[in-house]
Enzyme design. Structure first.
Site, PDB file in Angstrom:
ATOM      1  N   SER A 184      -2.088   9.625  -3.865  1.00 22.50           N
ATOM      2  CA  SER A 184      -0.667   9.408  -3.564  1.00 22.50           C
ATOM      3  C   SER A 184       0.145  10.702  -3.616  1.00 22.50           C
ATOM      4  N   GLY A 221       2.262   7.129   0.069  1.00 23.48           N
ATOM      5  CA  GLY A 221       1.810   6.163  -0.926  1.00 23.48           C
ATOM      6  C   GLY A 221       0.976   5.109  -0.221  1.00 23.48           C
ATOM      7  N   SER A 222       1.649   4.029   0.221  1.00 18.32           N
ATOM      8  CA  SER A 222       0.930   3.015   1.021  1.00 18.32           C
ATOM      9  C   SER A 222       0.389   3.637   2.306  1.00 18.32           C
ATOM     10  N   TRP A 271       2.439  10.447  -9.350  1.00 20.51           N
ATOM     11  CA  TRP A 271       2.051   9.281 -10.171  1.00 20.51           C
ATOM     12  C   TRP A 271       0.555   9.253 -10.484  1.00 20.51           C
ATOM     13  N   ILE A 323       7.602 -19.358 -23.161  1.00 23.80           N
ATOM     14  CA  ILE A 323       7.050 -20.262 -24.188  1.00 23.80           C
ATOM     15  C   ILE A 323       7.347 -19.733 -25.586  1.00 23.80           C
ATOM     16  N   GLU A 354      -3.115   1.063  -6.668  1.00 25.59           N
ATOM     17  CA  GLU A 354      -4.354   0.804  -5.902  1.00 25.59           C
ATOM     18  C   GLU A 354      -4.099  -0.108  -4.701  1.00 25.59           C
TER      19      GLU A 354
HETATM   20  N1  CAA Z   1     -13.897   1.506   3.963  1.00 21.56           N
HETATM   21  C1  CAA Z   1     -14.198   2.477   4.846  1.00 21.56           C
HETATM   22  N2  CAA Z   1     -13.331   2.943   5.758  1.00 21.56           N
HETATM   23  C2  CAA Z   1     -12.110   2.404   5.788  1.00 21.56           C
HETATM   24  C3  CAA Z   1     -11.711   1.386   4.907  1.00 21.56           C
HETATM   25  C4  CAA Z   1     -12.658   0.936   3.963  1.00 21.56           C
HETATM   26  N3  CAA Z   1     -12.384  -0.025   3.062  1.00 21.56           N
HETATM   27  N4  CAA Z   1     -10.433   1.047   5.160  1.00 21.56           N
HETATM   28  C5  CAA Z   1     -10.029   1.829   6.178  1.00 21.56           C
HETATM   29  N5  CAA Z   1     -11.043   2.649   6.553  1.00 21.56           N
HETATM   30  C6  CAA Z   1     -11.066   3.634   7.619  1.00 21.56           C
HETATM   31  C7  CAA Z   1     -10.861   2.990   8.986  1.00 21.56           C
HETATM   32  O1  CAA Z   1     -12.083   2.491   9.499  1.00 21.56           O
HETATM   33  C8  CAA Z   1     -10.318   4.138   9.780  1.00 21.56           C
HETATM   34  O2  CAA Z   1     -11.362   5.019  10.151  1.00 21.56           O
HETATM   35  P1  CAA Z   1     -11.848   5.109  11.722  1.00 21.56           P
HETATM   36  O3  CAA Z   1     -10.656   5.559  12.503  1.00 21.56           O
HETATM   37  O4  CAA Z   1     -12.957   6.103  11.670  1.00 21.56           O
HETATM   38  O5  CAA Z   1     -12.295   3.721  12.080  1.00 21.56           O
HETATM   39  C9  CAA Z   1      -9.499   4.905   8.765  1.00 21.56           C
HETATM   40  O6  CAA Z   1      -9.965   4.525   7.475  1.00 21.56           O
HETATM   41  C10 CAA Z   1      -8.012   4.622   8.863  1.00 21.56           C
HETATM   42  O7  CAA Z   1      -7.865   3.219   8.725  1.00 21.56           O
HETATM   43  P2  CAA Z   1      -6.630   2.431   9.295  1.00 21.56           P
HETATM   44  O8  CAA Z   1      -6.444   2.739  10.740  1.00 21.56           O
HETATM   45  O9  CAA Z   1      -6.807   1.019   8.891  1.00 21.56           O
HETATM   46  O10 CAA Z   1      -5.447   3.163   8.493  1.00 21.56           O
HETATM   47  P3  CAA Z   1      -3.963   2.721   8.193  1.00 21.56           P
HETATM   48  O11 CAA Z   1      -3.106   3.923   8.301  1.00 21.56           O
HETATM   49  O12 CAA Z   1      -3.597   1.515   8.988  1.00 21.56           O
HETATM   50  O13 CAA Z   1      -4.008   2.360   6.614  1.00 21.56           O
HETATM   51  C11 CAA Z   1      -4.451   1.102   4.651  1.00 21.56           C
HETATM   52  C12 CAA Z   1      -4.892   1.489   6.057  1.00 21.56           C
HETATM   53  C13 CAA Z   1      -5.409   0.008   4.215  1.00 21.56           C
HETATM   54  C14 CAA Z   1      -3.052   0.562   4.617  1.00 21.56           C
HETATM   55  C15 CAA Z   1      -4.580   2.334   3.726  1.00 21.56           C
HETATM   56  O14 CAA Z   1      -3.706   3.356   4.083  1.00 21.56           O
HETATM   57  C16 CAA Z   1      -4.368   1.980   2.274  1.00 21.56           C
HETATM   58  O15 CAA Z   1      -5.278   1.469   1.617  1.00 21.56           O
HETATM   59  N6  CAA Z   1      -3.164   2.266   1.696  1.00 21.56           N
HETATM   60  C17 CAA Z   1      -2.912   2.068   0.273  1.00 21.56           C
HETATM   61  C18 CAA Z   1      -3.250   3.312  -0.505  1.00 21.56           C
HETATM   62  C19 CAA Z   1      -3.692   3.002  -1.886  1.00 21.56           C
HETATM   63  O16 CAA Z   1      -4.331   2.007  -2.176  1.00 21.56           O
HETATM   64  N7  CAA Z   1      -3.420   3.921  -2.800  1.00 21.56           N
HETATM   65  C20 CAA Z   1      -3.882   3.831  -4.131  1.00 21.56           C
HETATM   66  C21 CAA Z   1      -3.871   5.175  -4.802  1.00 21.56           C
HETATM   67  S1  CAA Z   1      -4.957   5.276  -6.215  1.00 21.56           S
HETATM   68  C22 CAA Z   1      -4.200   4.429  -7.421  1.00 21.56           C
HETATM   69  O17 CAA Z   1      -3.186   3.798  -7.215  1.00 21.56           O
HETATM   70  C23 CAA Z   1      -4.889   4.478  -8.778  1.00 21.56           C
HETATM   71  C24 CAA Z   1      -4.173   3.829  -9.857  1.00 21.56           C
HETATM   72  O18 CAA Z   1      -3.020   3.531  -9.752  1.00 21.56           O
HETATM   73  C25 CAA Z   1      -4.775   3.521 -11.110  1.00 21.56           C
HETATM   74  P1  FAD Z   2       5.666   2.855  -0.623  1.00 23.99           P
HETATM   75  O1  FAD Z   2       4.441   3.074   0.156  1.00 23.99           O
HETATM   76  O2  FAD Z   2       6.846   3.699  -0.334  1.00 23.99           O
HETATM   77  O3  FAD Z   2       6.063   1.327  -0.518  1.00 23.99           O
HETATM   78  C1  FAD Z   2       7.357   0.839  -0.865  1.00 23.99           C
HETATM   79  C2  FAD Z   2       7.386  -0.660  -0.557  1.00 23.99           C
HETATM   80  O4  FAD Z   2       7.184  -0.849   0.857  1.00 23.99           O
HETATM   81  C3  FAD Z   2       6.256  -1.439  -1.244  1.00 23.99           C
HETATM   82  O5  FAD Z   2       6.703  -2.708  -1.591  1.00 23.99           O
HETATM   83  C4  FAD Z   2       5.193  -1.526  -0.172  1.00 23.99           C
HETATM   84  O6  FAD Z   2       4.311  -2.619  -0.344  1.00 23.99           O
HETATM   85  C5  FAD Z   2       6.073  -1.697   1.071  1.00 23.99           C
HETATM   86  N1  FAD Z   2       5.371  -1.280   2.294  1.00 23.99           N
HETATM   87  C6  FAD Z   2       4.967  -0.025   2.646  1.00 23.99           C
HETATM   88  N2  FAD Z   2       4.337  -0.068   3.829  1.00 23.99           N
HETATM   89  C7  FAD Z   2       4.321  -1.356   4.228  1.00 23.99           C
HETATM   90  C8  FAD Z   2       3.807  -2.049   5.382  1.00 23.99           C
HETATM   91  N3  FAD Z   2       3.146  -1.403   6.358  1.00 23.99           N
HETATM   92  N4  FAD Z   2       3.988  -3.385   5.456  1.00 23.99           N
HETATM   93  C9  FAD Z   2       4.640  -4.047   4.473  1.00 23.99           C
HETATM   94  N5  FAD Z   2       5.143  -3.458   3.372  1.00 23.99           N
HETATM   95  C10 FAD Z   2       4.981  -2.128   3.254  1.00 23.99           C
HETATM   96  N6  FAD Z   2      -1.833   7.024  -7.004  1.00 23.99           N
HETATM   97  C11 FAD Z   2      -2.959   7.784  -7.029  1.00 23.99           C
HETATM   98  O7  FAD Z   2      -3.344   8.340  -6.011  1.00 23.99           O
HETATM   99  N7  FAD Z   2      -3.666   7.935  -8.164  1.00 23.99           N
HETATM  100  C12 FAD Z   2      -3.304   7.363  -9.324  1.00 23.99           C
HETATM  101  O8  FAD Z   2      -3.995   7.522 -10.348  1.00 23.99           O
HETATM  102  C13 FAD Z   2      -2.123   6.565  -9.350  1.00 23.99           C
HETATM  103  N8  FAD Z   2      -1.686   5.999 -10.498  1.00 23.99           N
HETATM  104  C14 FAD Z   2      -0.453   5.365 -10.523  1.00 23.99           C
HETATM  105  C15 FAD Z   2       0.071   4.932 -11.745  1.00 23.99           C
HETATM  106  C16 FAD Z   2       1.347   4.383 -11.787  1.00 23.99           C
HETATM  107  C17 FAD Z   2       1.916   3.963 -13.114  1.00 23.99           C
HETATM  108  C18 FAD Z   2       2.101   4.244 -10.600  1.00 23.99           C
HETATM  109  C19 FAD Z   2       3.501   3.681 -10.601  1.00 23.99           C
HETATM  110  C20 FAD Z   2       1.555   4.619  -9.395  1.00 23.99           C
HETATM  111  C21 FAD Z   2       0.281   5.202  -9.345  1.00 23.99           C
HETATM  112  N9  FAD Z   2      -0.243   5.679  -8.140  1.00 23.99           N
HETATM  113  C22 FAD Z   2      -1.399   6.424  -8.146  1.00 23.99           C
HETATM  114  C23 FAD Z   2       0.511   5.543  -6.912  1.00 23.99           C
HETATM  115  C24 FAD Z   2       0.400   4.147  -6.294  1.00 23.99           C
HETATM  116  O9  FAD Z   2      -0.854   3.942  -5.763  1.00 23.99           O
HETATM  117  C25 FAD Z   2       1.513   4.028  -5.249  1.00 23.99           C
HETATM  118  O10 FAD Z   2       2.742   3.948  -5.946  1.00 23.99           O
HETATM  119  C26 FAD Z   2       1.316   2.823  -4.337  1.00 23.99           C
HETATM  120  O11 FAD Z   2       0.175   2.983  -3.533  1.00 23.99           O
HETATM  121  C27 FAD Z   2       2.553   2.557  -3.452  1.00 23.99           C
HETATM  122  O12 FAD Z   2       2.994   3.703  -2.812  1.00 23.99           O
HETATM  123  P2  FAD Z   2       4.553   4.134  -2.888  1.00 23.99           P
HETATM  124  O13 FAD Z   2       4.916   4.132  -4.318  1.00 23.99           O
HETATM  125  O14 FAD Z   2       4.713   5.396  -2.129  1.00 23.99           O
HETATM  126  O15 FAD Z   2       5.325   2.974  -2.192  1.00 23.99           O
END
Ligand code: CAA
Ligand code: FAD
Length: 380
Positions: free
Chosen positions: A126, A131-132, A156, A337, A363
């Site tokens: 992120s 983010g998303s 984050w 509760i 995630e």
């Molecule tokens: N496995 C393998 N490949 C994948 C995949 C998967 N599960 N999902 C997508 N891909 C690949 C696609 O096949 C594509 O590749 P090709 O062009 O070669 O086919 C590529 O990735 C891009 O995919 P999309 O076109 O579907 O991409 P998109 O821009 O529409 O986004 C998304 C897809 C699912 C929304 C993705 O951006 C996503 O997961 N966003 C959320 C990010 C997230 O989860 N962040 C978490 C951070 S870590 C964290 O949060 C840790 C913590 O807090 C503790």
């Molecule tokens: P945004 O992407 O700006 O989203 C804002 C709102 O818009 C959300 O409600 C979202 O669902 C909505 N939205 C966005 N796009 C769409 C769409 N296409 N359709 C519908 N709704 C949409 N990240 C890491 O990489 N590693 C970590 O270890 C990690 N740990 C974290 C720990 C904490 C405590 C926190 C708060 C976050 C952590 N993150 C980490 C980041 C986390 O994964 C992101 O906050 C999350 O993926 C959302 O991204 P954003 O905050 O930029 O929200």
């Protein structure tokens, strides 16, 4: 279909339950209040094999299946969701990512120490503007032949201040969009790598969340995970399993809150009887129980898919979406509760309510899980 857990599964579940009661419960309120990282507890979790549960024993791991991991995550999260997010990131993002896609040298150098909990890892996807929308990576890793020069900011990041090893996603070939992204192993202490201040959070306050800044950080080519351009796939494949971990964390928050609410409702009296005898309260308990049972089955199904070589992108997303909503609903009702006692720290449920919220955000937010699920069902 066999719903019975094995003897080994039951032993691991019991070990995690005992550890949580003995080592995590004492001090959990203070760690939450003062944002204290559970350093000693994480060290002990490493000694018990909880930090590299699914890692091959030849790299120092416990060699267990994903079902064992789900069971342990639930038990740890029932008591301390801050400790369980440290565990989840280390197990399912960092260790799993390295084991599945790292080179033998990377495994020997990093995985062996991560799997034992000697050091912990962070997963850095992120950014302030990604983010998303994770493909919009602004952090750059410029190819300089035998090394990369990394510039940018990550936001984050869990374990941001305490980790020694960071898996960092960065853009190398902008014109190739997500196919130009790389995943690099960056070590704490590499010149130009700075950790920002600790975030002040609503929940999971014992965990350590920071922004990270990279200014001309020189990263050797041998620290790249997978082929050139594999970084985005690496992140997505790793997150698919990570979501099972966070689903189990949400399940644990829900079941922890439910168990406290059930106990309290059998003790607290109002209008001449224990409050569980009032149907409004009894029905809340029934709703909680049903949702938790369903969440547990979804978590175990996703884990089973992973252990049996089936695709778990969708089952993991389903489990996370449902379990995180269950954590939120259940913890809110657990506070209700408990009445006024629910609103004060010593009864724990207000912490569960604050901790539950993050499971709908990190995630992949709940909206992102719906994108993953809906795309898959429409494509069928
Ligand atoms: N496995 C393998 N490949 C994948 C995949 C998967 N599960 N999902 C997508 N891909 C690949 C696609 O096949 C594509 O590749 P090709 O062009 O070669 O086919 C590529 O990735 C891009 O995919 P999309 O076109 O579907 O991409 P998109 O821009 O529409 O986004 C998304 C897809 C699912 C929304 C993705 O951006 C996503 O997961 N966003 C959320 C990010 C997230 O989860 N962040 C978490 C951070 S870590 C964290 O949060 C840790 C913590 O807090 C503790
Ligand atoms: P945004 O992407 O700006 O989203 C804002 C709102 O818009 C959300 O409600 C979202 O669902 C909505 N939205 C966005 N796009 C769409 C769409 N296409 N359709 C519908 N709704 C949409 N990240 C890491 O990489 N590693 C970590 O270890 C990690 N740990 C974290 C720990 C904490 C405590 C926190 C708060 C976050 C952590 N993150 C980490 C980041 C986390 O994964 C992101 O906050 C999350 O993926 C959302 O991204 P954003 O905050 O930029 O929200």
């Amino acid at each position: 279909m066999d719903f019975k857990l094995t003897e080994e599964h039951l032993m691991i579940q019991q070990a995690a339950r005992d550890f949580a009661q003995a080592e995590l419960l004492p001090g959990v309120i203070e760690r939450d209040e003062k944002q204290i990282f559970p350093t000693e507890q994480i060290k002990k979790m490493g000694e018990l094999g909880f930090m590299g549960m699914m890692v091959d024993p030849k790299y120092g791991g416990s060699g267990l299946d994903t079902i064992s991991y789900v069971l342990a995550m639930e038990e740890i999260s029932k008591v301390d969701a801050s400790a369980s997010v440290v565990m989840s990131v280390n197990n399912s993002l960092v260790c799993w990512g390295l084991q599945a896609f790292g080179t033998e040298e990377q495994k020997q150098k990093y995985l062996t120490r991560l799997a034992t909990g000697e050091i912990i890892g962070a997963f850095c996807l992120s950014e302030p503007e990604a983010g998303s929308d994770a493909t919009s990576q602004k952090t750059t890793a410029v190819d300089m032949g035998d090394h990369y020069i990394v510039n940018g900011t990550k936001n984050w990041i869990t374990n941001g201040g305490t980790a020694d090893v960071y898996l960092v996603i960065a853009q190398t070939h902008v014109e190739k969009k997500h196919k130009g992204i790389n995943a690099l192993i960056i070590e704490k202490g590499m010149p130009g790598f700075e950790v920002g201040p600790k975030e002040q959070k609503l929940g999971i306050r014992g965990s350590d969340t920071h922004s990270l800044m990279f200014t001309d950080v020189k990263v050797p080519k041998e620290n790249r995970i997978g082929e050139d351009g594999f970084g985005f796939k690496f992140a997505m494949k790793t997150l698919a399993g990570g979501r099972i971990g966070i689903a189990s964390q949400a399940l644990g928050i829900a079941s922890g809150a439910y168990e406290l609410a059930l106990k309290y409702s059998k003790e607290r009296k109002a209008f001449g009887t224990e409050i569980c005898n009032h149907q409004a309260i009894a029905f809340k308990l029934a709703d909680m129980y049903v949702a938790i049972e369903a969440a547990r089955h979804l978590c175990l199904k996703a884990a089973w898919d992973k252990d049996n070589g089936h695709n778990y992108d969708v089952s993991g997303a389903v489990a996370k979406l449902f379990a995180s909503q269950t954590a939120m609903d259940t913890s809110i009702e657990a506070v209700q509760i408990h009445g006024g006692n629910g609103y004060v720290k010593e009864y724990h449920v207000e912490r569960f309510m604050r901790d539950a919220k993050i499971t709908q955000i990190y995630e992949g937010t709940s909206e992102i899980q719906k994108i993953v699920i809906s795309r898959a069902i429409i494509a069928q």
